[in-house]
Write a protein that holds these residues in place. Sequence first.
Motif, PDB file in Angstrom:
ATOM      1  N   ASN A 186      54.805  74.501  22.394  1.00 46.66           N
ATOM      2  CA  ASN A 186      55.790  75.436  22.952  1.00 46.66           C
ATOM      3  C   ASN A 186      56.599  74.777  24.056  1.00 46.66           C
ATOM      4  OD1 ASN A 186      55.337  77.861  21.438  1.00 46.66           O
ATOM      5  ND2 ASN A 186      53.442  78.190  22.570  1.00 46.66           N
ATOM      6  N   SER A 187      55.921  74.022  24.913  1.00 46.53           N
ATOM      7  CA  SER A 187      56.602  73.364  26.032  1.00 46.53           C
ATOM      8  C   SER A 187      57.646  72.375  25.528  1.00 46.53           C
ATOM      9  CB  SER A 187      55.577  72.636  26.908  1.00 46.53           C
ATOM     10  OG  SER A 187      56.213  71.903  27.932  1.00 46.53           O
ATOM     11  N   TYR A 240      59.142  72.347  22.560  1.00 48.88           N
ATOM     12  CA  TYR A 240      60.240  73.039  21.891  1.00 48.88           C
ATOM     13  C   TYR A 240      61.114  73.771  22.907  1.00 48.88           C
ATOM     14  CZ  TYR A 240      62.726  75.202  18.024  1.00 48.88           C
ATOM     15  OH  TYR A 240      63.711  75.562  17.123  1.00 48.88           O
ATOM     16  N   ARG A 241      60.505  74.251  23.994  1.00 54.32           N
ATOM     17  CA  ARG A 241      61.305  74.899  25.045  1.00 54.32           C
ATOM     18  C   ARG A 241      62.280  73.924  25.678  1.00 54.32           C
ATOM     19  NH1 ARG A 241      56.517  77.895  27.043  1.00 54.32           N
ATOM     20  NH2 ARG A 241      56.438  76.484  28.821  1.00 54.32           N
ATOM     21  N   GLN A 242      61.908  72.639  25.725  1.00 54.79           N
ATOM     22  CA  GLN A 242      62.833  71.620  26.241  1.00 54.79           C
ATOM     23  C   GLN A 242      64.088  71.582  25.374  1.00 54.79           C
ATOM     24  OE1 GLN A 242      61.113  67.691  26.591  1.00 54.79           O
ATOM     25  NE2 GLN A 242      63.017  66.766  27.308  1.00 54.79           N
ATOM     26  N   VAL A 267      65.240  74.140  23.523  1.00 58.46           N
ATOM     27  CA  VAL A 267      65.952  75.402  23.759  1.00 58.46           C
ATOM     28  C   VAL A 267      66.734  75.350  25.070  1.00 58.46           C
ATOM     29  CG1 VAL A 267      65.662  77.881  24.203  1.00 58.46           C
ATOM     30  CG2 VAL A 267      64.346  76.767  22.384  1.00 58.46           C
ATOM     31  N   GLU A 268      66.094  74.821  26.130  1.00 60.03           N
ATOM     32  CA  GLU A 268      66.770  74.743  27.429  1.00 60.03           C
ATOM     33  C   GLU A 268      67.975  73.809  27.362  1.00 60.03           C
ATOM     34  OE1 GLU A 268      66.230  76.394  30.289  1.00 60.03           O
ATOM     35  OE2 GLU A 268      64.775  77.615  29.181  1.00 60.03           O
ATOM     36  N   TYR A 301      66.191  79.461  18.400  1.00 57.23           N
ATOM     37  CA  TYR A 301      65.108  80.152  19.104  1.00 57.23           C
ATOM     38  C   TYR A 301      64.052  80.614  18.099  1.00 57.23           C
ATOM     39  CZ  TYR A 301      63.049  82.742  22.976  1.00 57.23           C
ATOM     40  OH  TYR A 301      62.205  83.179  23.978  1.00 57.23           O
ATOM     41  N   TRP A 329      57.165  81.830  25.526  1.00 55.76           N
ATOM     42  CA  TRP A 329      57.776  81.503  26.819  1.00 55.76           C
ATOM     43  C   TRP A 329      56.796  81.397  27.977  1.00 55.76           C
ATOM     44  CZ3 TRP A 329      57.385  84.485  31.168  1.00 55.76           C
ATOM     45  CH2 TRP A 329      56.918  85.793  31.001  1.00 55.76           C
ATOM     46  N   SER A 379      51.868  77.006  27.077  1.00 56.08           N
ATOM     47  CA  SER A 379      52.757  75.841  27.013  1.00 56.08           C
ATOM     48  C   SER A 379      52.237  74.749  26.096  1.00 56.08           C
ATOM     49  CB  SER A 379      52.975  75.260  28.420  1.00 56.08           C
ATOM     50  OG  SER A 379      53.799  76.092  29.181  1.00 56.08           O
TER      51      SER A 379
END
Length: 454
Positions: free
Chosen positions: A84-85, A87-89, A91-92, A235, A259, A264
């Motif tokens: 998740n962490s 993939y969040r990079q 997305v951000e 997303y 999120w 994470s």
Amino acid sequence: MKKLLLSSIAFVFLLTSCGSKTKGELTGVQGKKWYPEKPYGMELIPRGSFIMGKSEEDQAKLLNAPTKTVTVRSFYMDDTEITNSEYRQFVEWVKDSIVRTKLAILADELGIGPEEGGIGDYAFKDADTTRASVYDKYMLDNYSGMGETGYEGRALSKDEELVWNTSDYPDEYYTEIMDSIYLSEEESYNGQRTIDVKKLKFKYNWMDIEAAARASTKGNKSRKEFIRTEEVEIYPDTTVWIRDFSYSYNEPMHNDYFWHDAYSEYPVVGITWQQAKAFCNWRTKYKNDDNKSRGKQFVNQFRLPTEAEWEYAARGGIEGGTYPWGGPYVISDTGCFMANFKPQRGDYAADAALYTVEAKSYEPNDFNMYNMAGNVSEWTNSSYDPSAYDYVSTMNPNGGDQSNTRKVIRGGSWKDVAYFLQVSTRDYEYADSARSYIGFRTVQDYMGEEDSTQ
């Protein structure tokens, strides 16, 4: 005059010949020294051959994986599923780029530059002509107005940090842009406004090399005919935690899984095959943008593994193993489960995990790969065809039919029985489907060992 010109050319040629460092010998083009780097978070899977398919009993009687000896080249592979962490990079980065693009376009339309502050601080780099390079000016003069929006190719300014606190917005124009990326007041509740995730789209181009190669003997075609453009909403679909299971209370996973920092290091889920491909393209761009800024050569693309690469890595060098750890059992000699799956009917927690577990859990296989069995099933680049093993090549086999929307998934998941954890078991899902039990990991082609003496 003509004689004088010819004499000058001859003189220049003489000078360049005399100054040659090769002394007239065939030494090859002298390029930059190249030292490969081991990609962060990846392990080298050495080239080799193995027996792909079901050498053990085919309990499901699917007859879709007859044994076949194949050889794969060396490659790097993520030692865990993408988290998740991580993939969040992605997305951000996409969110940041979209906001900066919107700010730069509005600043350009208003004719506001960096010298005026406010939204002008986020104007395109070439807006400050005193700092623009010759190349920036050339591109602005010759390519401005081209493309779908007319702003393609213009560099964003990233010198100024984005402001997310509403009380610190620099001016009304900045406020207008930021307001446009959030859900409307009517769609918000509890006084919280959230980003409209449908606006988080990643657009990229890729070259269909296989189509271009096969068409090369059928007449001259323009290169641009094989350049594909993709635009993907990136997303994760968090509703999969509810839609995948009828009459089941999984709302906390829907609300928090992607999120919240508590998850994470857990594998990202709710990702379609197209989104996984977009992530690979972004990861390549992200690394190569950094390499370009440091004057280093580009790296090979990150991509999804082929089905054969995945199985080879999962076996960990153990030729006839049923599972990644080699043995035919899912319980160790100390009585512990070796993976995260559904051991018994209805008892998901018998292995000490109800849903997913952290990506770096349980013991890795002999290639140092974690969770190649269980936790989440994983997308591969290969299309699913029950008879694929009968016709794919024995060298780097890949059933990559673009028109086939059924894509191979491997490894089994937290909600599957042990059969799907076997390294030879094949399964599939449609490319546009997202599930609460499917994630992915990436690979990169290997080009040589790093020179540790430098």
